[in-house]
Design an enzyme around this catalytic site. Structure first.
Site, PDB file in Angstrom:
ATOM      1  N   ASN A   1       3.212  11.084 -17.377  1.00 27.13           N
ATOM      2  CA  ASN A   1       2.055  10.405 -17.979  1.00 27.13           C
ATOM      3  C   ASN A   1       2.410   8.923 -18.119  1.00 27.13           C
ATOM      4  OD1 ASN A   1      -0.088   9.487 -19.438  1.00 27.13           O
ATOM      5  ND2 ASN A   1       0.492  10.524 -21.344  1.00 27.13           N
ATOM      6  N   TRP A   2       1.891   8.126 -17.207  1.00 22.73           N
ATOM      7  CA  TRP A   2       2.248   6.700 -17.195  1.00 22.73           C
ATOM      8  C   TRP A   2       1.481   5.893 -18.240  1.00 22.73           C
ATOM      9  CZ3 TRP A   2       2.126   5.968 -11.114  1.00 22.73           C
ATOM     10  CH2 TRP A   2       3.298   6.512 -10.574  1.00 22.73           C
TER      11      TRP A   2
ATOM     12  N   GLU B   1      -2.818  10.590 -27.966  1.00 19.07           N
ATOM     13  CA  GLU B   1      -3.313   9.203 -28.070  1.00 19.07           C
ATOM     14  C   GLU B   1      -4.834   9.157 -27.927  1.00 19.07           C
ATOM     15  OE1 GLU B   1      -0.575   7.651 -25.156  1.00 19.07           O
ATOM     16  OE2 GLU B   1       1.031   8.125 -26.564  1.00 19.07           O
TER      17      GLU B   1
ATOM     18  N   GLU C   1       2.747  19.284 -27.426  1.00 18.42           N
ATOM     19  CA  GLU C   1       3.296  17.961 -27.702  1.00 18.42           C
ATOM     20  C   GLU C   1       3.199  17.669 -29.198  1.00 18.42           C
ATOM     21  OE1 GLU C   1       3.402  15.363 -23.975  1.00 18.42           O
ATOM     22  OE2 GLU C   1       1.538  14.947 -24.985  1.00 18.42           O
TER      23      GLU C   1
ATOM     24  N   GLY D   1       6.921   9.489 -27.961  1.00 12.52           N
ATOM     25  CA  GLY D   1       7.310   8.080 -27.941  1.00 12.52           C
ATOM     26  C   GLY D   1       8.204   7.667 -29.092  1.00 12.52           C
TER      27      GLY D   1
ATOM     28  N   SER E   1       9.343  12.857 -26.093  1.00  9.98           N
ATOM     29  CA  SER E   1      10.690  12.273 -25.993  1.00  9.98           C
ATOM     30  C   SER E   1      11.633  13.059 -25.084  1.00  9.98           C
ATOM     31  CB  SER E   1      11.296  12.081 -27.388  1.00  9.98           C
ATOM     32  OG  SER E   1      10.503  11.150 -28.129  1.00  9.98           O
TER      33      SER E   1
ATOM     34  N   GLY F   1       6.373  10.946 -20.925  1.00  6.97           N
ATOM     35  CA  GLY F   1       5.795   9.606 -21.028  1.00  6.97           C
ATOM     36  C   GLY F   1       6.828   8.559 -20.638  1.00  6.97           C
TER      37      GLY F   1
HETATM   38  C1  PEP Z   1       3.408  11.752 -23.686  1.00 11.18           C
HETATM   39  O1  PEP Z   1       2.869  10.665 -23.744  1.00 11.18           O
HETATM   40  O2  PEP Z   1       2.778  12.745 -23.336  1.00 11.18           O
HETATM   41  C2  PEP Z   1       4.823  11.821 -24.042  1.00 11.18           C
HETATM   42  C3  PEP Z   1       5.368  12.995 -24.177  1.00 11.18           C
HETATM   43  O3  PEP Z   1       5.476  10.621 -24.241  1.00 11.18           O
HETATM   44  P1  PEP Z   1       7.065  10.431 -24.441  1.00 11.18           P
HETATM   45  O4  PEP Z   1       7.754  11.246 -23.371  1.00 11.18           O
HETATM   46  O5  PEP Z   1       7.291   8.965 -24.270  1.00 11.18           O
HETATM   47  O6  PEP Z   1       7.403  10.930 -25.799  1.00 11.18           O
END
Ligand code: PEP
Length: 252
Positions: free
Chosen positions: A12-13, A99, A167, A173, A212, A233
Site C-alpha cells: 500500500n503505497w 486512513e 490491521e 505506521g 508495521s 505500508g
Molecule cells: C498500511 O498502511 O496498511 C500499513 C500496514 O502501514 P505500515 O506497514 O506502514 O504500518
C-alpha cells in the site's frame, strides 16, 4: 501456503512515489515476482494506475486501486469508479483502510458499498478491519472485529475471491507490530466469523496481517497458521525491503 491458500504480499503505497520511483521499483520487483510462489499486489495512487498497468503487463505483478467511489459514473468530482479501475487493468480494490475510515470518515456502510461496487466490476475487494488503541485498551478488540466483519461482509457476495486484512490501527505506521500470538488470535477469530456467515468458504479466504510489517518481523507472523500474507505500508516503498519481506515470509 497455509491450508491451500496462496500467500499474498500487498504494497500500500498510500500518497507516495512518483513516476520514476515506480519505474525503479518495478525494475527490481518484476524479477522477484517471477521467482516467487506468492501473489504480489501493488496499490499505487490512482493517477499512476495506467502507468503500473503498462509496466506490469505480461508479468506476475498485479495491482489495485487504493480507493473507489461506489457509483459507476456521474457528478462525483475527484472520485474514480470500480469500472474505471478495472478498465485500467486493476484486479483489487482496497476497502476500509483505517486512513479512509479515520481521516476521511468512511463509515462501515460506505466500505460495504465500495466492496460491493468492486465485486460488481469483477474486482477483488481487500477489506481492512482492526481495532483502535482505545478499543484495545478497553478490551473491545474482538467486539470491534465482529462488528467490522459483520458490517463489511453482510452485504457483499459470498466469494472465496475476497481478501481481509487485519490491521490494528495502533500498529499502522507506528513501528509497533502486533505480536504473532495476538495477530494469530485476531485472524483466527476473523476466520471463525466468516465461517458463521459463509460456512467452509472461510477456509479459502485469505486473511492478511498489516501494521508495521518489516523484513525482520514477517517470518514469525507468517509462521502462524491463519496468517496468509501481509499488507505493507512504509516498508513497501523500498523495493529491497519489500523483496526481503517476500523472501523472509513466503516459505514459512
Ligand atoms: C498500511 O498502511 O496498511 C500499513 C500496514 O502501514 P505500515 O506497514 O506502514 O504500518
Amino acid at each position: 501456503m497455509h491450508g491451500g491458500r496462496r500467500a499474498l504480499f500487498a504494497a500500500n503505497w498510500k500518497m507516495n512515489l512518483l513516476s520514476s520511483d515506480i519505474e525503479d521499483f518495478l525494475d527490481d520487483i518484476i524479477p522477484v515476482a517471477r521467482e516467487s510462489a506468492a501473489e504480489l499486489v501493488l496499490f499505487p495512487t490512482s493517477v499512476y494506475l495506467q502507468k503500473v498497468a503498462r509496466l506490469t503487463e505480461g508479468t506476475e505483478v498485479k495491482f489495485g486501486a487504493q480507493n473507489i467511489f461506489w457509483e459507476r459514473c456521474g457528478a462525483y468530482t475527484g472520485e474514480i469508479s470500480a469500472e474505471m479501475a478495472a478498465d485500467c487493468g486493476a484486479k483489487y480494490i482496497l476497502c476500509g483502510h483505517s486512513e479512509r475510515r479515520h481521516i476521511f470518515s468512511e463509515s462501515a456502510e460506505m466500505v460495504t458499498r465500495k466492496a460491493r461496487a468492486a465485486q460488481a466490476s469483477g474486482l477483488i475487494p481487500l477489506i481492512c478491519v482492526g481495532e483502535t488503541l482505545a478499543e484495545r485498551e478497553a478490551g473491545e478488540t474482538l467486539e470491534t472485529l465482529r462488528n467490522d466483519i459483520f458490517c463489511s461482509l453482510a452485504a457483499v457476495g459470498a466469494s472465496a475471491d475476497l481478501v481481509i486484512a487485519y490491521e490494528p490501527v495502533w500498529a499502522i505506521g507506528t513501528g509497533q507490530v502486533a505480536t504473532p500470538e495476538d495477530a494469530e488470535t485476531a485472524i483466527a477469530y476473523i476466520r471463525e466469523l466468516i465461517r458463521e456467515l459463509w460456512g467452509d468458504l472461510a477456509d479459502e479466504i485469505r486473511i492478511l496481517y498489516g501494521g508495521s510489517v518489516k523484513p525482520e518481523n514477517i517470518s514469525d507472523l507468517m509462521a502462524c497458521p491463519n496468517i496468509d500474507g501481509a499488507l505493507i505500508g512504509g516498508a513497501s516503498l523500498d523495493a529491497d525491503s519489500f523483496a526481503a519481506i517476500i523472501a523472509n515470509g513466503e516459505n514459512c
